[in-house]
Scaffold this active site. Structure first.
Site, PDB file in Angstrom:
ATOM      1  N   ASP A 261       0.748  -1.315   0.163  1.00  0.00           N
ATOM      2  CA  ASP A 261      -0.065  -0.168   0.100  1.00  0.00           C
ATOM      3  C   ASP A 261       0.886   1.363  -0.013  1.00  0.00           C
ATOM      4  OD1 ASP A 261      -2.203  -1.278   0.022  1.00  0.00           O
ATOM      5  OD2 ASP A 261      -2.458  -1.597   2.227  1.00  0.00           O
TER       6      ASP A 261
ATOM      7  N   ASN B 169      -4.865   9.024   1.314  1.00  0.00           N
ATOM      8  CA  ASN B 169      -5.290   8.441   2.557  1.00  0.00           C
ATOM      9  C   ASN B 169      -5.837   9.389   3.544  1.00  0.00           C
ATOM     10  OD1 ASN B 169      -5.400   5.792   1.915  1.00  0.00           O
ATOM     11  ND2 ASN B 169      -3.485   5.072   3.332  1.00  0.00           N
TER      12      ASN B 169
ATOM     13  N   HIS C 243       3.044  15.727  22.582  1.00  0.00           N
ATOM     14  CA  HIS C 243       2.599  16.483  23.375  1.00  0.00           C
ATOM     15  C   HIS C 243       1.025  17.006  23.086  1.00  0.00           C
ATOM     16  CE1 HIS C 243       3.258  20.016  21.142  1.00  0.00           C
ATOM     17  NE2 HIS C 243       4.421  19.630  20.749  1.00  0.00           N
TER      18      HIS C 243
ATOM     19  N   THR D  68      -9.821   3.368   6.023  1.00  0.00           N
ATOM     20  CA  THR D  68      -9.447   1.841   6.701  1.00  0.00           C
ATOM     21  C   THR D  68      -7.952   2.054   7.131  1.00  0.00           C
ATOM     22  OG1 THR D  68      -9.047   1.145   4.325  1.00  0.00           O
ATOM     23  CG2 THR D  68     -11.252   0.434   5.382  1.00  0.00           C
ATOM     24  N   ALA D  69      -7.512   2.919   7.217  1.00  0.00           N
ATOM     25  CA  ALA D  69      -6.084   3.176   7.498  1.00  0.00           C
ATOM     26  C   ALA D  69      -5.646   3.661   8.947  1.00  0.00           C
ATOM     27  CB  ALA D  69      -5.143   3.731   6.247  1.00  0.00           C
TER      28      ALA D  69
ATOM     29  N   LEU E  78      -8.954   4.252  11.042  1.00  0.00           N
ATOM     30  CA  LEU E  78      -9.450   3.045  11.595  1.00  0.00           C
ATOM     31  C   LEU E  78      -8.929   2.736  13.060  1.00  0.00           C
ATOM     32  CD1 LEU E  78     -11.437   0.532  11.016  1.00  0.00           C
ATOM     33  CD2 LEU E  78      -9.465  -0.406  10.351  1.00  0.00           C
ATOM     34  N   SER E  79      -7.555   2.767  12.874  1.00  0.00           N
ATOM     35  CA  SER E  79      -7.064   2.738  14.285  1.00  0.00           C
ATOM     36  C   SER E  79      -7.415   3.600  15.364  1.00  0.00           C
ATOM     37  CB  SER E  79      -5.214   2.455  14.012  1.00  0.00           C
ATOM     38  OG  SER E  79      -5.167   1.712  13.000  1.00  0.00           O
TER      39      SER E  79
END
Length: 292
Positions: free
Chosen positions: A73, A147, A158, A188-189, A192-193
């Site tokens: 990707d 993305n 910080h 979805t990258a 998503l996390s």
């Protein structure tokens, strides 16, 4: 040979010998089928190909009908930011880890690609984001992203204090580690996390996802892709950055704003005829399986 594609470009930066072998096999297979083939300059040098037509990514975008990206990707994102500026279709052979954007299985790529070259494919238009670092609306630095654009501290993590304006109307302020502004492709990258929603690729939408907000009420926000996003900073610091697709970083200096909007051009991404976005979610990200 058919008339769907005449000139085909081979791109991607190989990370290991196996990927390089795929580049060479693809080149010889396309030549044997009678196609005009352009090879990205670095690949041609590493393969030591003789009497081959080479070019930069931009030259391939200008002259080829189809670009085949061999890699993961990251390779696709890097190539797509340039190729999206041109009238060229793009498809990927997965030689990376996840391969969410690179559909073709390297072990079966020739058969899948043969079907695509015969005109049996699905076409999608994926929009990009344009990010500008500016002062008093005078553009200073600019980049694009397939993305996401991410606001974050430079070297040391910080809290950041900033305000978000949508179409020049105040939307919200936030104290957090940063903000992810994502396209449907990027949903979805990284987004998503961070707990962002999955947006199907055809949606004309942008999602704003907080990164570790210092509040119990912050939630992701989905807006129309035609909107312009402005980031303003209350406490001036010189160590903030925005990154585009985790590949390009633009520093933000005191007194500067960040403007993010949809690009005027898009990526022409194509897939094999049997491609299914939801099957990809299932196979690549463990999306729920069918019950019956």
């Amino acid at each position: 040979m058919n008339n769907h594609f005449k000139c085909i470009g081979i791109v991607g930066h190989p990370r290991h010998p196996t990927a390089l072998t795929t580049h060479e096999m693809l080149y010889r297979w396309l030549c044997a089928k009678g196609y005009e083939v352009m090879v990205e300059q670095q690949i041609a040098q590493e393969l030591q190909l003789k009497n081959v037509k080479t070019g930069t990514l931009a030259e391939i975008g200008q002259q080829a009908d189809l670009a085949v990206v061999v890699g993961g990707d990251g390779n696709m994102l890097g190539a797509a930011r340039t190729l999206a500026r041109y009238d060229i279709k793009v498809i990927g052979i997965n030689r990376g880890n996840l391969g969410f954007l690179t559909d073709l299985d390297p072990d079966n790529a020739h058969q899948q690609l043969a079907d695509v070259l015969d005109g049996h494919y699905i076409s999608e238009k994926r929009f990009l984001l344009e990010a500008q670092v500016c002062q008093q609306d005078c553009q200073k630095r600019i980049s694009t992203a397939i993305n996401e654009v991410v606001l974050h501290p430079g070297k040391v993590a910080h809290m950041i204090e900033f305000e978000v304006y949508i179409d020049e109307v105040f939307a919200f302020s936030q104290r957090s580690d940063g903000l992810i502004i994502s396209t449907p492709t990027g949903s979805t990258a990284y987004s998503l996390s961070a707990g962002g929603p999955i947006l199907t690729p055809s949606l004309d939408a942008i999602t704003l996802v907080p990164m570790f907000p210092h509040t119990l009420s912050a939630r992701p926000l989905v807006i129309n892709s035609s909107s312009t996003i402005r980031l303003r900073f209350s406490h001036r610091r010189n160590d903030l950055e925005i990154s585009c697709d985790s590949q390009i970083a633009l520093p933000i200096q005191e007194g500067e704003d960040v403007l993010i909007r949809r690009c005027d051009y898009h990526l022409n991404l194509i897939h094999p005829k049997d491609y299914s976005y939801f099957n990809t979610l299932s196979s690549k990200l463990g999306w729920s399986k069918k019950l019956f």
